[in-house]
Design a protein around this motif. Structure first.
Motif, PDB file in Angstrom:
ATOM      1  N   ASN A 215      -6.744  34.379   2.101  1.00 30.10           N
ATOM      2  CA  ASN A 215      -5.766  34.021   1.056  1.00 30.10           C
ATOM      3  C   ASN A 215      -6.251  34.196  -0.387  1.00 30.10           C
ATOM      4  OD1 ASN A 215      -4.034  33.490   3.101  1.00 30.10           O
ATOM      5  ND2 ASN A 215      -3.870  31.289   2.767  1.00 30.10           N
ATOM      6  N   PRO A 216      -7.431  33.681  -0.752  1.00 33.74           N
ATOM      7  CA  PRO A 216      -7.821  33.805  -2.169  1.00 33.74           C
ATOM      8  C   PRO A 216      -7.918  35.260  -2.648  1.00 33.74           C
ATOM      9  CG  PRO A 216      -9.184  32.186  -1.077  1.00 33.74           C
ATOM     10  CD  PRO A 216      -8.416  32.865   0.001  1.00 33.74           C
ATOM     11  N   THR A 217      -8.555  36.129  -1.842  1.00 31.16           N
ATOM     12  CA  THR A 217      -8.673  37.534  -2.259  1.00 31.16           C
ATOM     13  C   THR A 217      -7.298  38.184  -2.324  1.00 31.16           C
ATOM     14  OG1 THR A 217     -10.817  37.670  -1.194  1.00 31.16           O
ATOM     15  CG2 THR A 217      -9.760  39.748  -1.700  1.00 31.16           C
ATOM     16  N   SER A 218      -6.459  37.890  -1.338  1.00 26.42           N
ATOM     17  CA  SER A 218      -5.117  38.469  -1.342  1.00 26.42           C
ATOM     18  C   SER A 218      -4.339  38.019  -2.583  1.00 26.42           C
ATOM     19  CB  SER A 218      -4.352  38.054  -0.079  1.00 26.42           C
ATOM     20  OG  SER A 218      -5.093  38.398   1.051  1.00 26.42           O
ATOM     21  N   VAL A 237     -10.203  30.986  -7.097  1.00 31.05           N
ATOM     22  CA  VAL A 237      -8.985  30.637  -6.345  1.00 31.05           C
ATOM     23  C   VAL A 237      -9.377  29.899  -5.059  1.00 31.05           C
ATOM     24  CG1 VAL A 237      -6.955  31.587  -5.163  1.00 31.05           C
ATOM     25  CG2 VAL A 237      -7.702  32.600  -7.303  1.00 31.05           C
ATOM     26  N   GLY A 238     -10.462  30.351  -4.424  1.00 34.00           N
ATOM     27  CA  GLY A 238     -10.934  29.703  -3.200  1.00 34.00           C
ATOM     28  C   GLY A 238     -11.314  28.255  -3.451  1.00 34.00           C
ATOM     29  N   GLY A 244      -7.954  21.488  -4.087  1.00 32.70           N
ATOM     30  CA  GLY A 244      -6.535  21.065  -4.074  1.00 32.70           C
ATOM     31  C   GLY A 244      -6.142  20.574  -2.690  1.00 32.70           C
ATOM     32  N   GLY A 245      -6.617  21.255  -1.667  1.00 32.88           N
ATOM     33  CA  GLY A 245      -6.302  20.867  -0.295  1.00 32.88           C
ATOM     34  C   GLY A 245      -6.880  19.509   0.055  1.00 32.88           C
ATOM     35  N   VAL A 246      -8.116  19.271  -0.391  1.00 34.46           N
ATOM     36  CA  VAL A 246      -8.758  17.974  -0.115  1.00 34.46           C
ATOM     37  C   VAL A 246      -7.974  16.847  -0.793  1.00 34.46           C
ATOM     38  CG1 VAL A 246     -10.810  16.614  -0.668  1.00 34.46           C
ATOM     39  CG2 VAL A 246     -11.071  18.877   0.315  1.00 34.46           C
ATOM     40  N   THR A 266       0.375  28.479  -0.651  1.00 33.28           N
ATOM     41  CA  THR A 266       1.345  28.291  -1.741  1.00 33.28           C
ATOM     42  C   THR A 266       0.928  29.115  -2.960  1.00 33.28           C
ATOM     43  OG1 THR A 266       1.645  26.042  -0.943  1.00 33.28           O
ATOM     44  CG2 THR A 266       2.551  26.527  -3.122  1.00 33.28           C
ATOM     45  N   ILE A 267      -0.379  29.060  -3.277  1.00 35.46           N
ATOM     46  CA  ILE A 267      -0.875  29.850  -4.419  1.00 35.46           C
ATOM     47  C   ILE A 267      -0.612  31.335  -4.161  1.00 35.46           C
ATOM     48  CG2 ILE A 267      -2.946  30.542  -5.724  1.00 35.46           C
ATOM     49  CD1 ILE A 267      -4.106  27.757  -5.168  1.00 35.46           C
ATOM     50  N   PHE A 268      -0.835  31.767  -2.921  1.00 34.93           N
ATOM     51  CA  PHE A 268      -0.622  33.177  -2.588  1.00 34.93           C
ATOM     52  C   PHE A 268       0.855  33.571  -2.764  1.00 34.93           C
ATOM     53  CE2 PHE A 268       0.507  36.369   0.709  1.00 34.93           C
ATOM     54  CZ  PHE A 268      -0.125  37.446   0.124  1.00 34.93           C
ATOM     55  N   VAL A 269       1.762  32.730  -2.249  1.00 34.61           N
ATOM     56  CA  VAL A 269       3.201  33.046  -2.362  1.00 34.61           C
ATOM     57  C   VAL A 269       3.603  33.147  -3.830  1.00 34.61           C
ATOM     58  CG1 VAL A 269       5.528  32.165  -1.899  1.00 34.61           C
ATOM     59  CG2 VAL A 269       3.789  32.092  -0.105  1.00 34.61           C
ATOM     60  N   ILE A 270       3.107  32.191  -4.648  1.00 34.46           N
ATOM     61  CA  ILE A 270       3.430  32.224  -6.089  1.00 34.46           C
ATOM     62  C   ILE A 270       2.905  33.523  -6.711  1.00 34.46           C
ATOM     63  CG2 ILE A 270       2.989  31.087  -8.324  1.00 34.46           C
ATOM     64  CD1 ILE A 270       2.909  28.412  -6.712  1.00 34.46           C
ATOM     65  N   SER A 271       1.684  33.890  -6.308  1.00 36.15           N
ATOM     66  CA  SER A 271       1.089  35.117  -6.883  1.00 36.15           C
ATOM     67  C   SER A 271       1.899  36.355  -6.496  1.00 36.15           C
ATOM     68  CB  SER A 271      -0.366  35.268  -6.434  1.00 36.15           C
ATOM     69  OG  SER A 271      -0.435  35.718  -5.110  1.00 36.15           O
ATOM     70  N   VAL A 272       2.419  36.355  -5.277  1.00 35.99           N
ATOM     71  CA  VAL A 272       3.231  37.512  -4.848  1.00 35.99           C
ATOM     72  C   VAL A 272       4.513  37.577  -5.681  1.00 35.99           C
ATOM     73  CG1 VAL A 272       4.563  38.500  -2.931  1.00 35.99           C
ATOM     74  CG2 VAL A 272       2.279  37.625  -2.517  1.00 35.99           C
TER      75      VAL A 272
END
Lengths: 313, 280
Positions: A215-218, A237-238, A244-246, A266-272
């Motif tokens: 996810n972070p790289t993507s 991002v990682g 954030g998850g914790v 969620t971060i990935f979807v926003i970035s897309v």
């Protein structure tokens, strides 16, 4: 009473610090490895490796129920085993590596559940669940040490062999032609991935660690054209995803691994959604479509049938 | 003619101080060869999973400073012979020696001294590699394992891009370029390694007439002034007059190996030209 409160608060703070440190280390290691995994388009290897680590950890738990044994050892051995076996199996059987990976993935998952089923009742509830879904509460000093070491090793290897990795990630043939020992660097990447998966297993969980790798790289991939920037921003991002998850898991009492993946996804979807690359690609596609339509119209006007039709008129 | 580094750098207009050593890793390699730069002896190359060899009993020698065109119809084994020479494809029979060293054993070290332009590389539009980094890859082996990239290395990368007219694309993402520009970047990639031997697989593909002429003149300069040995695969039947030798392959076998004049007048070559014309 006040002393008791202070003691409790101090304990809470220590716990939060410990949890955040674990998340930072796991997020950084996974996302750095993720740059290789995503670039080399070997995401299915990461996927199979995390499940192999799960099977190894389950076997480790089984052994641990009889003699004192750390499941991380067997998890690491299983994950490295996948890295070692993948190439020769694909070569000898002449099967596509994705077919081999699919079989390894299913086989290791099945083995994992078989090992878990042999565990004496009671053991399965705590440690097995931790390996499957991740938990920051079970991390001990050794786990933190291993996470720290793997981060240092990845960063050092990356700094020393940066140009060799860039060549390997760009194109196998071009790298080979330049005199790079591509097979060695490919194996090094697989080996580091195996170690990272095994060492982050406890915190993120076997079934979800793969997502923290990809996810972070993507996400960064949506914005950057420069590999150097991807290497710099993916760990950020990682780390953000993991921390954030914790925090999310503290707030809503979700399993920590699941929370980390919810945040990173969620971060990935926003970035897309906001990706300039995607927008540009869409624009280019629509321009291509308009051009093709215009060309077709032009060809139609020039075709003999049309000309004949014009002549008849 | 021997490889002359100074002339090479002059040919690509590299504005750097010529250091006494080309590169530490290169200097370690012994040079037990004379004028023979490539030697293939009864070579068979079989692709994985196939039984019929793509190259069959091919024997060939290349001397320093030669400019050779390799021609032949589709599937003749032209790309295979280049990849066999640089050791990317393993051989199943025979022996390949380059710079007096066995490709089987010394492959990576040999490839540090070879520039190989691969045919028809395609890049995704979102490929996260900048032009300068792609060209630097061609120099990575020469710099040495784990060694840091120095300013002089970037200078040669810049000069290589300049030589192919792509200096303005220094920080552009590779995926954003056209097919012709990709081709030029890959030629710059091969030049950045200061190769003694250039293996070019259809280097003029996707280039317009002017660019073809410019690249050909550059290659000629490298060959005639710097002593770079060039093996160029060409799908077309036009053989420039400066070419020393023409090698023709058909169904994996070497069917013609002679100087340009004898080659273009041979029956087998004329048959190939006719076939190419009918296909076109």
């Amino acid at each position: 009473m006040t002393q008791l409160f202070l003691l409790f608060a101090n304990f809470q703070l220590q716990l939060i610090a410990k949890v955040v440190l674990g998340a930072v280390l796991a997020g950084m290691a996974c996302s750095l490895i993720g740059v290789f995994v995503v670039h080399l388009k070997v995401t299915s290897i990461g996927f199979s490796m995390s499940h192999a680590a799960f099977a190894g950890a389950a076997l480790g738990l089984l052994i641990n129920s009889y003699i004192n044994f750390d499941p991380i050892i067997s998890a690491t051995l299983f994950a490295i085993g996948v890295a070692l076996l993948l190439g020769p199996i694909s070569e000898k059987t002449r099967l596509n590596s994705n077919v081999v990976l699919g079989i390894i993935f299913a086989l290791t998952l099945a083995l994992g559940f078989i090992f878990l089923s042999f565990l004496p009742s009671g053991v399965v509830s705590s440690e097995a669940v931790q390996i499957l879904w991740g938990s920051v509460f079970g991390l001990d000093t050794i786990d933190f040490l291993l996470l720290g070491i793997i981060n240092i090793v990845i960063i050092l290897v990356l700094i020393i062999f940066y140009k060799e990795f860039i060549a390997t990630m760009f194109n196998k043939k071009v790298a080979l032609a330049a005199g790079i020992r591509v097979n060695f660097f490919n194996f090094l990447i697989l080996f580091l991935t195996a170690l990272t998966v095994s060492f982050t297993l406890k915190i993120v969980g076997a079934l979800l660690v793969y997502a923290l790798i990809v996810n972070p790289t993507s996400t960064v991939y949506q914005f950057a054209y420069d590999t150097k920037k991807i290497f710099l921003f993916s760990p950020l991002v990682g780390i953000a995803s993991a921390v954030g998850g914790v925090l999310l898991s503290f707030l809503v009492d979700f399993p920590v691994g699941s929370s980390i993946i919810i945040v990173s996804s969620t971060i990935f979807v926003i970035s897309v959604i906001f990706s300039p690359k995607r927008k540009r690609r869409q624009k280019e596609k629509s321009l291509e479509f308009i051009k093709r339509e215009n060309d077709e119209v032009a060809i139609e006007h020039l075709s003999p049938e049309t000309n004949m039709g014009v002549a008849k008129e | 003619m021997h490889f002359d580094r100074e002339s090479f750098l002059t040919a690509i207009n590299a504005n750097i101080q010529l250091t006494s050593q080309r590169n530490n890793s290169i200097n370690k390699i012994k040079f037990p060869y004379n004028d023979l730069i490539v030697k293939l002896e009864n070579v068979d190359t079989v692709y994985e999973g196939e039984r019929i060899p793509t190259l069959h009993k091919v024997s060939m020698q290349v001397s320093k400073g030669e400019l050779i065109f390799i021609v032949g119809p589709n599937g003749a084994g032209k790309t295979t012979i280049l990849e066999t020479i640089c050791g990317i494809l393993p051989i199943s029979k025979g022996e390949v020696m380059v710079f007096g060293l066995s490709v089987k054993q010394e492959g990576p070290d040999i490839r540090k001294r070879i520039g190989y332009v691969i045919q028809g590389l395609e890049f995704e539009p979102n490929e996260p590699f900048l032009v300068k980094d792609v060209v630097m890859i061609g120099r990575s082996g020469l710099i040495g394992l784990g060694k840091r990239i120095k300013e002089a290395d970037w200078e040669i990368v810049r000069a290589s891009l300049q030589a192919v007219g792509m200096e303005d694309f220094w920080s552009r993402p590779i995926g954003k370029l056209s097919a012709g520009q990709h081709q030029k970047v890959m030629i710059a990639n091969a030049l950045a390694g200061e190769p003694e031997l250039l293996l070019l697989d259809e280097p003029f593909a996707n280039l317009d007439i002017n660019a073809r002429q410019e690249i050909y003149q550059l290659l000629l300069k490298l060959n005639q002034e710097a002593g770079v040995t060039i093996l160029c695969v060409s799908h077309g039947s036009d053989i420039p007059k400066e070419v020393n030798r023409v090698v023709m392959l058909r169904q994996g076998k070497l069917v013609l190996d002679s100087n340009r004049i004898t080659a273009v007048e041979s029956k087998i070559y004329r048959a190939f030209v006719e076939l190419s014309a009918s296909e076109a």
